[in-house]
Design a protein around this motif. Sequence first.
Motif, PDB file in Angstrom:
ATOM      1  N   ASP A 136       0.835  -1.198   0.000  1.00  0.00           N
ATOM      2  CA  ASP A 136       0.000   0.000   0.000  1.00  0.00           C
ATOM      3  C   ASP A 136       0.879   1.262   0.000  1.00  0.00           C
ATOM      4  O   ASP A 136       0.647   2.214  -0.761  1.00  0.00           O
ATOM      5  N   VAL A 137       1.920   1.265   0.833  1.00  0.00           N
ATOM      6  CA  VAL A 137       2.819   2.425   0.920  1.00  0.00           C
ATOM      7  C   VAL A 137       3.600   2.601  -0.376  1.00  0.00           C
ATOM      8  O   VAL A 137       3.800   3.727  -0.869  1.00  0.00           O
ATOM      9  N   GLU A 138       4.075   1.496  -0.934  1.00  0.00           N
ATOM     10  CA  GLU A 138       4.814   1.592  -2.191  1.00  0.00           C
ATOM     11  C   GLU A 138       3.950   2.202  -3.278  1.00  0.00           C
ATOM     12  O   GLU A 138       4.410   3.045  -4.079  1.00  0.00           O
TER      13      GLU A 138
ATOM     14  N   ASP B 173       1.060  14.764   5.063  1.00  0.00           N
ATOM     15  CA  ASP B 173       0.333  13.480   5.011  1.00  0.00           C
ATOM     16  C   ASP B 173       0.690  12.647   6.244  1.00  0.00           C
ATOM     17  O   ASP B 173       1.864  12.551   6.614  1.00  0.00           O
ATOM     18  N   GLU B 174      -0.331  12.055   6.887  1.00  0.00           N
ATOM     19  CA  GLU B 174      -0.098  11.361   8.157  1.00  0.00           C
ATOM     20  C   GLU B 174       0.855  10.178   8.019  1.00  0.00           C
ATOM     21  O   GLU B 174       1.461   9.756   8.994  1.00  0.00           O
ATOM     22  N   ARG B 175       0.947   9.587   6.840  1.00  0.00           N
ATOM     23  CA  ARG B 175       1.831   8.437   6.698  1.00  0.00           C
ATOM     24  C   ARG B 175       3.164   8.794   6.017  1.00  0.00           C
ATOM     25  O   ARG B 175       4.054   7.964   6.002  1.00  0.00           O
ATOM     26  N   LEU B 176       3.276  10.013   5.445  1.00  0.00           N
ATOM     27  CA  LEU B 176       4.525  10.454   4.811  1.00  0.00           C
ATOM     28  C   LEU B 176       5.339  11.209   5.856  1.00  0.00           C
ATOM     29  O   LEU B 176       5.022  12.342   6.227  1.00  0.00           O
ATOM     30  N   LEU B 177       6.369  10.568   6.364  1.00  0.00           N
ATOM     31  CA  LEU B 177       7.108  11.115   7.506  1.00  0.00           C
ATOM     32  C   LEU B 177       8.061  12.250   7.089  1.00  0.00           C
ATOM     33  O   LEU B 177       8.135  13.297   7.740  1.00  0.00           O
TER      34      LEU B 177
ATOM     35  N   LEU C 178      11.245   9.510  -0.448  1.00  0.00           N
ATOM     36  CA  LEU C 178       9.986   9.625   0.303  1.00  0.00           C
ATOM     37  C   LEU C 178      10.047   8.620   1.446  1.00  0.00           C
ATOM     38  O   LEU C 178      10.113   7.392   1.229  1.00  0.00           O
ATOM     39  N   LEU C 179      10.041   9.106   2.694  1.00  0.00           N
ATOM     40  CA  LEU C 179      10.166   8.250   3.874  1.00  0.00           C
ATOM     41  C   LEU C 179       8.787   8.095   4.530  1.00  0.00           C
ATOM     42  O   LEU C 179       8.183   9.087   4.961  1.00  0.00           O
ATOM     43  N   HIS C 180       8.323   6.874   4.611  1.00  0.00           N
ATOM     44  CA  HIS C 180       6.982   6.578   5.158  1.00  0.00           C
ATOM     45  C   HIS C 180       7.087   5.877   6.514  1.00  0.00           C
ATOM     46  O   HIS C 180       7.953   5.030   6.729  1.00  0.00           O
TER      47      HIS C 180
END
Length: 746
Positions: free
Chosen positions: A38-40, A76-80, A143-145
């Motif tokens: 999902d993240v990828e 974005d809450e999941r994009l750190l 992009l660090l998740h």
Amino acid sequence: MLNSALRYGAILLAIGIAAVIAVLPLTTSFVERWSQRDVELRSKLVASSIRDQVGALVAVDDRTSLNGLFERLSQDERLLAIGMCDERNDLVISTKMMPASLSCEKVARTDAESFSRIASDGRQMLAAVFPVSVRGARRHLILLHDLSFAAQRDAELRGHVLPALVGAAFGAAALAALLGLLVVRRWMHALRRAIDDVQSGRREAIEVSDRTPLGAQIRQVLRDLGQSRRSLDGAQVQWSPETLRLLLARELPGAEVIVVSNREPYIHNRTNTGQVELQIPASGLVAALEPVMRACGGTWVAHGSGSADQETADDAGRIAVPPDGPAYTLRRVWLSEAEQDGYYYGLANEGLWPLCHIAFVRPEFREEDWRQYQAVNRRFADAVVAEAKRPDPIILVQDYHFALLPRMIRDRLPAATIVTFWHIPWPNAESFGICPWKEQILDGLLGSSILGFHTQFHCNNFMETVDRFIESRIDREHDIVTLGGHDTLVRPYPISIEWPPAALDQQQPVAACRESVRRRLGVKPNMRLGVGIERFDYTKGILDRMRAVDSLLTRHPEWKGRFAFAQVAAPTRSRLPAYARLQDEARQLADEINARHGSGDYMPILLLARHHEPAEVFELFRAGDLCIVSSLHDGMNLVAKEFVASRDDDEGVLVLSSFTGASRELSEALIVNPYDAHAMGESIHRALTMPKAEQRARMRLMRELVRERNVYRWAGEILRDAAKLRQRAQIIAMVSRESSPQERAA
């Protein structure tokens, strides 16, 4: 069966829970892979949407705008965090949340997009790296998740999946238990049907694939059952005392047999000279059962009615009989005069006897008689229980004197096999309904394991009576009544006599019997002789046969002086008004007919009002040219069968009432309506003129039937049905023990 199904259900439930525990780690791995994909995918979408804008800003070296773009995206809450690596792999731009430990050398190593998991400060992260070309130079967008949401997602999934899987396991176990119960019930039903098939001869044997000790026991029982049936149910089997003993040995090994009847088979009376005299009563019941008991052994419980009975028995009322060769024990029960008046003369013979016989005598029902009837039935129940040496005897209860006895015995010997035989007719439900104690009588009889009647018609009447007056379950297909969880089989068993009759051994040839009887009765040697042998009972049609003789001599006067009719009538129940009147009427009618048709020393009616021993009876049968059985209503009537059995010369004619059970078997007799004196007189004329060849043809067929369907077959069929019940109970008990966890623990 239920215990087995629950046991198997519990096993399946345990297996299901173990499977759930084994599956849970797989759910964690599945959630992790799902979250990473999902993240990828999200990373690819973000990189694709900003690649051109980032390239333009890098080309003009507008780091301020580039940094602002990265900060907005990192909301974005999941994009750190977001960063940019230059061609020298230096992190030239990054958002505030970019870990200090992250370096471009760790992640930006290829010219193609790449994804890698890294850990920093105990946090799992995914670094997505995408190459960006600017003026021939290669840059990398990072992009660090944050992957911590995957653990939360895994916890949520476990919270939903675990209860669902456990519920499914419980459901599967319950379904399996239910299916197991249904399978076991079908197996038990099939097993019962297989047992019935083997017992009835529809199948030789059945295969039981169960290899457990239970299966081995069942196979052995069925094998023994099939062997017993084949040995005792063949087409050429001749029923005899030996056959009956074989049946008991094979199908009822070690069984204890107890017979209960009011009348005893041997009576000791003291004569006027002070001598003790042995008497065998004139009773169809005794004639049928005595040879059976000689074959089976056991104990016969009966009322000790003889004047010398008590002094010839021991202190417990027991005496070994027959006197010339003891084969069983007679246990006598002593009754007071008041008990006899109420139980025997009152309720039994002034109430139930006329109630069950269509002879147009009004039944008398008195409360005191009913109390005595109950008390005497309890007395006999006490005697049976005292005589029983085992908890599961076979008890043969005889006749209408003991309608309450089966229930009383059942309450005290629940494992007993109780067979009740009703020797008289059973009336229709409407007629029986006039009895004030009909419900108690029906309940008493339904304590039996098997309830027998002479004919299917009487069985049907009983079933209809139960249906009308007792709240019970009736299986009409199999003729079973279920009351209080107990089944009673209702069956027809046409009673018969022993073959060959013991009294026949003492007889002279037929010619000698004819000469002896005619000389003793004062009948001329060339005269034709008819005989009738009964107790003095209003149901036997004694007056009607006399009127038939009167009609014969009136319409066919050529028989005057050439035909005489000897009526043997043993006095019985003379204390009852109806019986006393019958004796007076019979004597008066005989005198009238003799006065009307007799002359000189010729008397057409010879009334012999005394008891005759079996040897005397058979001598009369052999001396007669015909025998008249004109019962107004009778369960069977064994006199007809005794006459047939006595005629080893194959001659003689039987004139038989259509209202006897015997008329359904002895169809070669001349069947008559005893209420029609003229028609019966014509049948007597036909019998007297019947050619010898026709007599022999008819008599041979009747003798063959009586020979084949003798009393040993009657008893054998009853005992074989009793054996079926016991063997079925044995198999069910085996299954119950196998299914009982308490017994396994013991």
